[in-house]
Design an enzyme around this catalytic site. Structure first.
Site, PDB file in Angstrom:
ATOM      1  N   ASP A   1       1.765  -2.789  -6.619  1.00 18.90           N
ATOM      2  CA  ASP A   1       0.463  -2.733  -5.592  1.00 18.90           C
ATOM      3  C   ASP A   1      -0.502  -3.838  -6.060  1.00 18.90           C
ATOM      4  OD1 ASP A   1      -1.154  -2.456  -3.402  1.00 18.90           O
ATOM      5  OD2 ASP A   1      -1.520  -0.206  -3.882  1.00 18.90           O
TER       6      ASP A   1
ATOM      7  N   LYS B   1       0.002  -0.325 -10.383  1.00 15.90           N
ATOM      8  CA  LYS B   1      -0.800  -1.439  -9.847  1.00 15.90           C
ATOM      9  C   LYS B   1      -0.679  -2.833 -10.439  1.00 15.90           C
ATOM     10  CE  LYS B   1      -3.513   0.987  -6.959  1.00 15.90           C
ATOM     11  NZ  LYS B   1      -3.591   0.763  -5.383  1.00 15.90           N
TER      12      LYS B   1
ATOM     13  N   GLU C   1       3.577  -4.744  -2.817  1.00 16.86           N
ATOM     14  CA  GLU C   1       2.620  -4.018  -1.913  1.00 16.86           C
ATOM     15  C   GLU C   1       1.285  -4.855  -1.631  1.00 16.86           C
ATOM     16  OE1 GLU C   1       0.403   0.049  -0.723  1.00 16.86           O
ATOM     17  OE2 GLU C   1       2.360   0.219  -1.793  1.00 16.86           O
TER      18      GLU C   1
ATOM     19  N   ASP D   1      -1.516   4.597   7.470  1.00 19.23           N
ATOM     20  CA  ASP D   1      -1.962   5.604   6.920  1.00 19.23           C
ATOM     21  C   ASP D   1      -2.527   6.507   8.090  1.00 19.23           C
ATOM     22  OD1 ASP D   1      -4.027   7.386   6.071  1.00 19.23           O
ATOM     23  OD2 ASP D   1      -4.529   6.121   4.357  1.00 19.23           O
TER      24      ASP D   1
ATOM     25  N   GLU E   1      -1.602  -0.212   5.222  1.00 14.66           N
ATOM     26  CA  GLU E   1      -2.575   0.630   5.044  1.00 14.66           C
ATOM     27  C   GLU E   1      -3.833   0.261   5.546  1.00 14.66           C
ATOM     28  OE1 GLU E   1      -4.489   0.684   0.429  1.00 14.66           O
ATOM     29  OE2 GLU E   1      -2.116   0.296   0.412  1.00 14.66           O
TER      30      GLU E   1
ATOM     31  N   HIS F   1       0.801   5.785   3.267  1.00 14.72           N
ATOM     32  CA  HIS F   1      -0.466   5.667   2.222  1.00 14.72           C
ATOM     33  C   HIS F   1      -1.189   6.768   2.774  1.00 14.72           C
ATOM     34  CE1 HIS F   1      -4.452   4.403   1.406  1.00 14.72           C
ATOM     35  NE2 HIS F   1      -3.794   3.838   0.210  1.00 14.72           N
TER      36      HIS F   1
END
Length: 361
Positions: free
Chosen positions: A197, A168, A223, A271, A249, A298
């Site tokens: 992300d 992250k 991301e 997802d 996602e 995802h």
């Protein structure tokens, strides 16, 4: 004719061993899971599910159990496209996204599982079949970790069979993100596939600034730098930032993915639990293939491994169970950087229903 005899909907709250946090969702103490069990008139059952970050599960369960179920009871469960289209248009005015599409995702997944079970085939083979071994990465909710804690977590992931990592970013101070990425490269070298992300943290200009700061670290992708509804913004970030973009996602339909792809998303990322289910997921993957793009994923890794195992343009599967792996009989198998689609009829995800009963919402 075999018909759908009953559908059981259940709602659970999976507690997390410790609270997790990313740049935008805030603190998460648990994940909700809503399951659908579709049983046909022969007594065969297919299972599907969706999940949330801790809120809205009651609405999803209510839509699935109270509103969708009466519309499909008595129908032929093999006619999945027809059921999907009828439900999409029946609910479209108040539900082209949000809880309605998550409920549809769980039901559609259960129908595909049932169809594969009846055919005696693993789901990935029913969907066409490409390769049961799917490249995967370990995705963590780790924005609050220090560089040394992140490195230690990565050592654990590598010991568990992973060979690619997503971390992250999106801290308030950009140099702190840069320091963590640098620590990862120092610890694991230039060849470890590494993704970042941001969970939609940035403005377009801030994302460009971040991408430029990250560019020297040879990332696989950046991301969700911004919310997914801004294709022009994504195109600017890709062009001016110089890092491939993964996003999707939080998109809820095939048509939204077309807009995203045309807007510069390099790695479309559906997802299966929130894009409408297996039916649209596979169409999104084929759409990406038509644009010569790799598809990633995802969530719901136990199911999604089958979907990507049927896609010649798959890239990486996200392996992140959100604690659900503690409630299934056979968790996903990871070997030398690959997730393995199980060679059993259906998707092979067997829930421990007795254990789940202890966390019923």
């Amino acid at each position: 004719m075999t018909h759908i005899d009953r559908i059981q909907t259940d709602h659970y709250m999976i507690p997390l061993p410790r609270a997790l946090e990313d740049s935008m969702h805030g603190t998460m103490t648990g994940f909700e899971v809503v399951t659908a069990r579709v049983t046909d008139s022969d007594g065969a059952t297919g299972v599907g599910y969706t999940f949330t970050c801790g809120v809205n599960g009651g609405a999803i369960a209510d839509i699935l159990g109270r509103e969708m179920t009466p519309r499909v009871l008595g129908r032929d469960p093999a006619m999945i496209e027809a059921i999907w289209k009828d439900l999409w248009w029946a609910f479209h005015y108040g539900g082209r996204g949000g809880p309605t599409v998550l409920a549809l995702s769980a039901l559609d997944m259960a129908l595909w599982d049932l169809k594969a079970v009846k055919a005696g085939l693993p789901l990935y083979q029913l969907l066409g079949g490409y390769d049961a071994k799917v490249p995967c990465y370990a995705g963590g909710i780790d924005i609050d970790l220090t560089p040394s804690e992140l490195v230690a977590q990565t050592h654990d992931n590598i010991a568990n069979g992973h060979r690619a990592i997503k971390m992250k970013v999106g801290r308030d101070v950009l140099r702190e993100d840069v320091a963590k990425i640098a620590a990862m490269r120092d610890a694991f070298g230039p060849d470890l596939p590494l993704m970042v992300d941001a969970n939609m943290k940035y403005t377009v200009d801030a994302a460009i600034r971040a991408a430029r700061a990250f560019r020297d670290f040879d990332l696989v992708w950046f991301e969700e730098p911004i919310p997914p509804e801004d294709p022009a913004g994504h195109k600017r970030i890709l062009t001016e930032g110089g890092i491939p973009i993964a996003s999707g996602e939080n998109l809820r339909s095939l048509w939204e993915f077309r807009t995203a792809i045309e807007g510069g998303v390099s790695f479309p990322e559906p997802d299966v639990t929130n894009c409408g289910g297996v039916t649209p997921f596979m169409k999104i993957a084929r759409l990406a293939e038509a644009f010569h793009l790799p598809v990633t994923s995802h969530g719901a890794h136990d199911i999604t491994v089958h979907l990507l195992a049927a896609c010649p343009n798959r890239s990486y599967l996200e392996a992140h169970g959100f604690g659900l792996e503690n409630y299934v009989e056979t968790p996903l198998k990871i070997e030398d950087g690959h997730a393995i689609a199980r060679d059993v009829p259906g998707h092979g995800v067997a829930f421990d229903w007795d254990k789940l009963e202890r966390v019923r919402a």
